[in-house]
Scaffold this active site. Structure first.
Site, PDB file in Angstrom:
ATOM      1  N   HIS A  22      36.779  40.867  44.656  1.00 28.96           N
ATOM      2  CA  HIS A  22      37.200  40.505  45.998  1.00 28.96           C
ATOM      3  C   HIS A  22      36.320  41.250  46.991  1.00 28.96           C
ATOM      4  O   HIS A  22      35.670  42.247  46.639  1.00 28.96           O
ATOM      5  CB  HIS A  22      38.656  40.896  46.229  1.00 28.96           C
ATOM      6  CG  HIS A  22      39.654  40.051  45.492  1.00 28.96           C
ATOM      7  ND1 HIS A  22      39.788  38.698  45.710  1.00 28.96           N
ATOM      8  CD2 HIS A  22      40.569  40.371  44.543  1.00 28.96           C
ATOM      9  CE1 HIS A  22      40.743  38.212  44.926  1.00 28.96           C
ATOM     10  NE2 HIS A  22      41.233  39.211  44.208  1.00 28.96           N
TER      11      HIS A  22
ATOM     12  N   CYS B  56      34.118  37.482  48.749  1.00 23.68           N
ATOM     13  CA  CYS B  56      34.253  36.999  50.116  1.00 23.68           C
ATOM     14  C   CYS B  56      33.620  37.984  51.083  1.00 23.68           C
ATOM     15  O   CYS B  56      33.465  39.170  50.802  1.00 23.68           O
ATOM     16  CB  CYS B  56      35.727  36.818  50.478  1.00 23.68           C
ATOM     17  SG  CYS B  56      36.418  35.270  49.900  1.00 23.68           S
TER      18      CYS B  56
END
Length: 291
Positions: free
Chosen positions: A131, A173
């Site tokens: 992430h 991301c």
């Protein structure tokens, strides 16, 4: 088959159906990279015929501590497998994969790798699957600045990698925006030794799965869009094309071949474009030239 965004807490559970730091330039010699010989300095290609190809690290973070608010990254194991196979194809002798690392463990792994002797190696490569947000990636317990992970490899710190490619591929991301896309239409040796010095921050390639500010998509059955494209393009073209040319084709594949499709109108028909930041000073060809 589901696509998931490598995003922030509370958003990661959304699914969609996929259609397919500053250097130290002091004058003290101990802080500067070693000099580069004339023949290598003036070449437009990095020397890629050392005794060994180099070291490749794969950090594959799938499960996260509950306090982070991050869900599991289903499909990331496929990404890790694809990159392991690709590095093997490219001739890396030492490929190390570590799963579910804390921030402390990530830093320790990269610092240890930066302390190795790369004198007889072509390059270093690292893949981070996790992430993220702009400027950060996540360990299983917290987030860490990407600059902190990259810093040990700068030329004034890892001197045996100075003048050699340092390649980072980051699937994560970089924000919370979604890319709606837009419609488009087609239009028409034996040389004298000349010692030189190079910038400490030179010779890096930072290949991000998405541009700053946006989500990065991952398919639970096929892996992330970005790693799918990297694997396919490079496996087909590494013998003939240089790395930056291949990454341009990775950008094209991600941009043209992937699009989300969901019953949630806000998550449907979304696009993605990788972001390749190059401080390389020469072409990277993985096919070995004759000595």
């Amino acid at each position: 088959m589901t696509d998931i965004i490598d995003g922030q807490p509370g958003i990661d559970s959304t699914d969609a159906i996929g259609s397919s730091g500053k250097g130290d330039y002091s004058q003290h010699g101990s802080n500067l990279p070693p000099p580069v010989e004339s023949s290598d300095f003036w070449s437009d290609r990095y020397k890629m015929n050392h005794q060994e190809r180099g070291v490749a690290l794969i950090i594959n973070n799938k499960h996260f501590d509950e306090m982070t608010g991050m869900g599991p990254r289903n499909g990331t194991d496929i990404d890790a497998m694809k990159m392991y196979d690709l590095f093997n194809t490219l001739g890396f002798e030492e490929i190390v994969q570590k799963n579910d690392l804390s921030v402390k463990a990530m830093k320790m792994l990269l610092r240890s790798a930066a302390k190795l002797d790369y004198s007889n190696k072509d390059c270093f490569a690292c893949v981070i699957l996790s992430h993220g947000d702009e400027g950060f990636v996540y360990g299983v317990d917290d987030r860490v600045e990407i600059d902190d992970l990259v810093a040990p490899f700068k030329g004034n710190k890892c001197t045996t990698l100075a003048g050699k490619p340092k390649l980072f591929f980051i699937q994560a991301c970089r924000g919370t925006q979604l890319d709606d896309g837009a419609d488009a239409h087609d239009g028409e040796s034996g040389e004298p030794v000349d010692l030189r010095r190079i910038p400490s921050e030179a010779d890096f390639l930072m290949a991000y799965s998405v541009i700053p500010g946006y989500y990065s998509w991952r398919n639970s059955n096929k892996g992330s869009w970005f790693i799918q494209a990297v694997s396919e393009v490079m496996n087909k073209q590494w013998k003939d094309r240089d790395l930056l040319s291949m990454m341009t084709r990775v950008n094209k594949k991600v941009a043209y071949d992937f699009e989300s499709n969901s019953s949630n109108i806000h998550m449907s028909h979304k696009k993605q474009i990788p972001c390749i930041t190059s401080m390389l000073t020469k072409d990277v060809f993985f096919n070995r030239e004759k000595k």
